[in-house]
Design a protein around this motif. Structure first.
Motif, short mmCIF file in Angstrom:
data_model
loop_
_atom_site.label_atom_id
_atom_site.label_comp_id
_atom_site.label_asym_id
_atom_site.label_seq_id
_atom_site.Cartn_x
_atom_site.Cartn_y
_atom_site.Cartn_z
N VAL A 1 0.85 -1.18 0.00
CA VAL A 1 0.00 0.00 0.00
C VAL A 1 0.89 1.24 0.00
O VAL A 1 1.77 1.39 0.86
CB VAL A 1 -0.94 0.04 1.22
CG1 VAL A 1 -1.83 1.28 1.17
CG2 VAL A 1 -1.78 -1.22 1.29
N TYR A 2 0.65 2.10 -0.99
CA TYR A 2 1.40 3.35 -1.09
C TYR A 2 0.44 4.52 -0.92
O TYR A 2 -0.72 4.45 -1.33
CB TYR A 2 2.10 3.45 -2.44
CG TYR A 2 3.12 2.37 -2.68
CD1 TYR A 2 4.46 2.55 -2.31
CD2 TYR A 2 2.76 1.17 -3.28
CE1 TYR A 2 5.39 1.55 -2.53
CE2 TYR A 2 3.69 0.17 -3.49
CZ TYR A 2 5.01 0.36 -3.12
OH TYR A 2 5.94 -0.63 -3.33
N ARG A 3 0.94 5.60 -0.34
CA ARG A 3 0.09 6.76 -0.09
C ARG A 3 0.90 8.03 -0.32
O ARG A 3 2.11 8.07 -0.08
CB ARG A 3 -0.44 6.72 1.34
CG ARG A 3 -1.56 7.70 1.65
CD ARG A 3 -2.14 7.43 3.03
NE ARG A 3 -2.80 6.11 3.07
CZ ARG A 3 -2.87 5.34 4.16
NH1 ARG A 3 -2.32 5.74 5.28
NH2 ARG A 3 -3.49 4.18 4.10
N SER A 4 0.22 9.07 -0.79
CA SER A 4 0.90 10.36 -0.98
C SER A 4 0.78 11.20 0.28
O SER A 4 -0.14 11.02 1.09
CB SER A 4 0.29 11.12 -2.15
OG SER A 4 -1.02 11.58 -1.82
N GLN A 5 1.73 12.11 0.46
CA GLN A 5 1.57 13.13 1.48
C GLN A 5 0.36 13.99 1.10
O GLN A 5 0.08 14.20 -0.08
CB GLN A 5 2.82 14.00 1.57
CG GLN A 5 4.09 13.25 1.92
CD GLN A 5 4.10 12.71 3.32
OE1 GLN A 5 3.32 13.16 4.18
NE2 GLN A 5 4.95 11.74 3.59
N PRO A 6 -0.42 14.48 2.08
CA PRO A 6 -1.59 15.31 1.75
C PRO A 6 -1.20 16.52 0.91
O PRO A 6 -0.20 17.18 1.17
CB PRO A 6 -2.12 15.73 3.12
CG PRO A 6 -1.60 14.70 4.07
CD PRO A 6 -0.26 14.29 3.53
N GLN A 7 -1.99 16.79 -0.13
CA GLN A 7 -1.73 17.91 -1.03
C GLN A 7 -2.92 18.86 -1.01
O GLN A 7 -4.05 18.44 -1.25
CB GLN A 7 -1.52 17.39 -2.45
CG GLN A 7 -0.34 16.46 -2.62
CD GLN A 7 0.98 17.21 -2.52
OE1 GLN A 7 1.30 18.05 -3.37
NE2 GLN A 7 1.73 16.93 -1.47
#
Length: 368
Positions: free
Chosen positions: A131-137
């Motif tokens: 599972v990969y996730r981005s930093q909040p943008q």
């Protein structure tokens, strides 16, 4: 050192009909593959894209290059990541949207209402049991204005000292505030391509052909508003240069997308530009992968390449016609009596030869 191409998707690719921008980096072949994430979410009423691929590695298995002869090959190009689950979250509203895979490694968010400035979004990817996730943008709230122009010139291009070039420039009106904004530009071109018109009893012309390309992919134009104390001022920027070829025989559009991005996204693209412009002196940064804003939820130390950004955007267009071009352009697809069809270039016979082409005219084609 081996070469591989990182697919750095300029958000504008929703507008850019699935063209993928490629920038060359020299990197050591690693012991394991690395995920590459390229995607941008804009406030334009357009299809939003995320592209997933994977770098080469010493452990990479060959793939079949020729099904009939069972020829296996191994190359250094990133390979698309298929079968992933890609989702977009809005933190404030709790909404969740899911991307659909439309072709290998390409994921589309169709019918998504443009995001609102000020809201935060995260991208989540499930692939290969990870599972990969981005930093909040957070969506920026201001963007500038572009006034486009083009010029033709003779200049050196690689080994050609007198190459015929076109330059796309903008007189940019900056946001009317002091600092706190960061801008990036991406340029896409769409042109009409004349297929060979072979005489026939019904005088039926060949189908129309519109080709889309990314222009001057390795030119990364950035503005850091924190370094300027000129609210609403005008700044001149060269946005793209490219060789003048037969694509300028007909109407040739340059679509410029100005993106208002976050500070973190600006810092990422600044590092990419620094790497692309590396001249090899002892003071240059070493060729190395640039960590983006994606991370492995269970293994934060894993390096994930590419970036998912959220941007406020504005599109401006300009086009040229054959009458604008001051250089001689040879008609390469003109019908010649007695010349067999097999003697014409493949691009003269079928629009499908171009990687990104369609017979559908863009809705805005004659707006200007």
């Amino acid at each position: 050192m081996t070469k591989f191409r990182i697919h750095l998707l300029w958000l504008m690719l929703a507008l850019f009909n699935s063209c993928v921008e490629k920038i060359d980096f020299k990197l050591d072949r690693l012991d394991r593959e690395r995920l590459i994430v390229s995607g941008t979410l804009t406030d334009l009423a357009e299809t939003q894209y995320v592209y997933l691929s994977q770098t080469t590695s010493n452990a990479r298995k060959p793939f079949i290059a020729d099904e009939e002869r069972k020829i296996f090959t191994l190359n250094d190009l990133p390979r698309p990541v298929e079968g992933a689950r890609v989702m977009l979250h809005c933190k404030e509203t709790g909404d969740l949207w899911e991307y659909q895979e439309t072709k290998a490694g390409t994921y589309e968010l169709i019918g998504f209402r443009p995001p609102r400035p000020g809201l935060e979004y995260e991208l989540e990817i499930w692939t290969q049991e990870k599972v990969y996730r981005s930093q909040p943008q957070r969506m920026p709230e201001v963007v500038g204005e572009d006034k486009l122009s083009f010029s033709f010139e003779r200049a050196r291009l690689e080994n050609n000292p007198e190459a015929a070039l076109i330059a796309i420039a903008s007189e940019v009106t900056l946001p009317n505030q002091t600092g706190g904004y960061y801008l990036r530009w991406a340029v896409e071109e769409i042109y009409f391509w004349d297929l060979t018109f072979f005489p026939n009893p019904f005088n039926t012309p060949p189908p129309p052909c519109y080709v889309t390309e990314i222009s001057d992919a390795e030119r990364i134009t950035l503005v850091n508003g924190d370094l300027l104390n000129r609210p609403g001022a005008v700044s001149s920027q060269i946005l793209a240069k490219r060789l003048v070829d037969q694509s300028f025989l007909s109407r040739h559009y340059f679509n410029v997308k100005q993106l208002s991005i976050t500070k973190d996204a600006h810092d990422y693209w600044r590092k990419v530009r620094q790497l692309v412009n590396n001249t090899g002196s002892v003071f240059d940064i070493p060729p190395a992968p640039i960590r983006g804003n994606m991370y492995n939820v269970d293994d934060p130390e894993e390096v994930v390449l590419g970036y998912f950004e959220v941007a406020k955007a504005k599109i401006t267009r300009i086009y040229t016609t054959r009458a604008d071009v001051p250089f001689f352009l040879e008609e390469v697809c003109e019908y010649v009596p007695g010349k067999r069809a097999t003697e014409y270039k493949p691009t003269c016979l079928s629009c499908n030869v171009f990687p990104n082409s369609t017979s559908q005219q863009p809705e805005w084609w004659f707006d200007q």
